[in-house]
Design a protein around this motif. Sequence first.
Motif, PDB file in Angstrom:
ATOM      1  N   ASN A 144      90.137 -79.287 -22.902  1.00 58.89           N
ATOM      2  CA  ASN A 144      91.056 -79.828 -21.888  1.00 58.89           C
ATOM      3  C   ASN A 144      91.366 -78.823 -20.787  1.00 58.89           C
ATOM      4  OD1 ASN A 144      91.234 -82.343 -23.110  1.00 58.89           O
ATOM      5  ND2 ASN A 144      93.039 -81.778 -24.317  1.00 58.89           N
ATOM      6  N   PHE A 145      90.481 -77.853 -20.583  1.00 61.81           N
ATOM      7  CA  PHE A 145      90.650 -76.920 -19.473  1.00 61.81           C
ATOM      8  C   PHE A 145      89.875 -77.438 -18.266  1.00 61.81           C
ATOM      9  CE2 PHE A 145      92.217 -74.228 -22.726  1.00 61.81           C
ATOM     10  CZ  PHE A 145      92.979 -73.249 -22.112  1.00 61.81           C
ATOM     11  N   LYS A 146      90.348 -77.061 -17.078  1.00 58.27           N
ATOM     12  CA  LYS A 146      89.713 -77.501 -15.854  1.00 58.27           C
ATOM     13  C   LYS A 146      88.419 -76.733 -15.646  1.00 58.27           C
ATOM     14  CE  LYS A 146      93.260 -80.113 -14.989  1.00 58.27           C
ATOM     15  NZ  LYS A 146      93.182 -81.578 -15.094  1.00 58.27           N
ATOM     16  N   LEU A 159      92.556 -69.270 -14.666  1.00 59.16           N
ATOM     17  CA  LEU A 159      92.925 -69.317 -16.075  1.00 59.16           C
ATOM     18  C   LEU A 159      91.695 -69.526 -16.948  1.00 59.16           C
ATOM     19  CD1 LEU A 159      95.192 -69.470 -18.243  1.00 59.16           C
ATOM     20  CD2 LEU A 159      95.301 -71.926 -17.800  1.00 59.16           C
ATOM     21  N   THR A 160      90.830 -70.447 -16.554  1.00 62.02           N
ATOM     22  CA  THR A 160      89.629 -70.728 -17.338  1.00 62.02           C
ATOM     23  C   THR A 160      88.682 -69.532 -17.342  1.00 62.02           C
ATOM     24  OG1 THR A 160      89.817 -73.065 -16.738  1.00 62.02           O
ATOM     25  CG2 THR A 160      87.707 -72.317 -17.613  1.00 62.02           C
ATOM     26  N   HIS A 187      93.204 -74.897 -27.061  1.00 58.70           N
ATOM     27  CA  HIS A 187      93.396 -76.317 -26.755  1.00 58.70           C
ATOM     28  C   HIS A 187      94.599 -76.467 -25.842  1.00 58.70           C
ATOM     29  CE1 HIS A 187      93.959 -80.630 -27.175  1.00 58.70           C
ATOM     30  NE2 HIS A 187      95.187 -80.406 -27.601  1.00 58.70           N
ATOM     31  N   ARG A 188      94.379 -77.103 -24.705  1.00 58.80           N
ATOM     32  CA  ARG A 188      95.469 -77.349 -23.768  1.00 58.80           C
ATOM     33  C   ARG A 188      96.032 -78.739 -24.019  1.00 58.80           C
ATOM     34  NH1 ARG A 188      95.341 -75.458 -17.474  1.00 58.80           N
ATOM     35  NH2 ARG A 188      97.611 -75.304 -17.222  1.00 58.80           N
ATOM     36  N   ASP A 189      97.315 -78.774 -24.343  1.00 58.20           N
ATOM     37  CA  ASP A 189      97.964 -80.026 -24.705  1.00 58.20           C
ATOM     38  C   ASP A 189      98.114 -80.900 -23.467  1.00 58.20           C
ATOM     39  OD1 ASP A 189      99.358 -82.052 -25.846  1.00 58.20           O
ATOM     40  OD2 ASP A 189     101.035 -80.842 -26.578  1.00 58.20           O
ATOM     41  N   PRO A 190      97.428 -82.057 -23.401  1.00 56.73           N
ATOM     42  CA  PRO A 190      97.555 -82.909 -22.211  1.00 56.73           C
ATOM     43  C   PRO A 190      98.900 -83.629 -22.123  1.00 56.73           C
ATOM     44  CG  PRO A 190      96.158 -83.959 -23.839  1.00 56.73           C
ATOM     45  CD  PRO A 190      96.480 -82.594 -24.376  1.00 56.73           C
TER      46      PRO A 190
END
Length: 424
Positions: A144-146, A159-160, A187-190
């Motif tokens: 879920n990272f850009k 950040l990525t 894991h990025r919480d959406p």
Amino acid sequence: MAKRRQKQRTHVKKDADVTAAGQKIPKSMVIRTGANEIGASLSQLVRDFRRIMEPHTASRLKERKANRLKDFVTMAGPLGVTHLMLFSRSENGVNLRIARTPRGPTLHFKVSSYSLARDIQRTQRNPKSPGAEYLTPPLLVLNNFKASGGKDAPYETLLTSTFQNLFPPISAQHTSLASIRRVLLLHRDPNDPEGAIDLRHYAITTKAVGVGRGVRKLVNGDGVADLGQVKDIADYVLQQDAGYNSESEVEDDAKVEVKREDGGARRRGQGEGTQQRAIKLVELGPRMRLHLTKVVEGVCDGKVLHHAHIKKTAAEEREQERKHKEKIKLKEARRKEQADNVARKKAEKDAMKVKRDEARGRGEEVDSEEEDEEMEDAIAEAEGWSDDDGEGSYDEMEGIDEMEGIDEMEEAAGAEEEDEEESE
């Protein structure tokens, strides 16, 4: 046959700081700031995080109370360290800073919650004991990272890329499958409005599918076969508890074909020299939940590129940029002044040494060099500056704000004197 001699003097050795694909290996330092004040729990978290970053990290780094950030930044260059990860504790909680050396940028995170590796192991029925997993870096998985190169905010791409550059890149042509033994999941919480990042650390374990537990023990050399409960050797070999307890516990997508280590013969339904194995992840710990608070241009200092809680207008950003440039100019002017003072003192010392040698040649008595140095140190202390570190710096040139405060005090004192003269 005798072992072939390996030439050491005339043959170029393999560079340990470069991957098989010729890319530079990132190195890191995990540091506690305020080591005597952060507590035992956070100190253990720092040690657990160093285990994640192994093998290309300072695992036995010992911080001292007198150490400053400038000391670690200075040593990062000669040691080839590319990233500094600093844990600290404040009134608002635990903080983590990831800085790229030597010029930044720095990402500031708030650690809202964490669990130590020993706490994770206590909840497991069969915890994984540490072994050869830490001899190779982990496989980084970002969820879920850009993606870089998109139309997202610049700090998203930063950040990525920062997380990606913490570990050596993987090359399909050169990276060995057997070297990937750990997984670091970010894991990025959406569903979180602040974009919280959950960190998990796993070990990769594999077991053969379709092989009974007894046969697996014999192959692995775990002991002698117990035939007391069976009537025939076929019953021992064909028992049903294969793979992870039973094949029903292993999903189809968790079964992969890998190259046989013993180069075995062709098996039915498989390619030559391959075997089917079941993959399972065992959590090693620690766990952390991170919130990005701000991004700074330099190494823990400089212009704020992004702030999660403070939004500025265009006019405020221009004013901030102006002050930042003035601060840089003032710092450069002071450094130039220090360099000039050091050069002047060195020239005076060399001239004094020449005069002393000439006087000794004429047979005259002269003062010793130690007495001259003591006198110079006393004069330097009286003037409020020292060049003991070879740079002739004031007590840390980073304290520009303190010097600005002194200027303000002098201006205030001058205004008071003018008022007194007018009253007289």
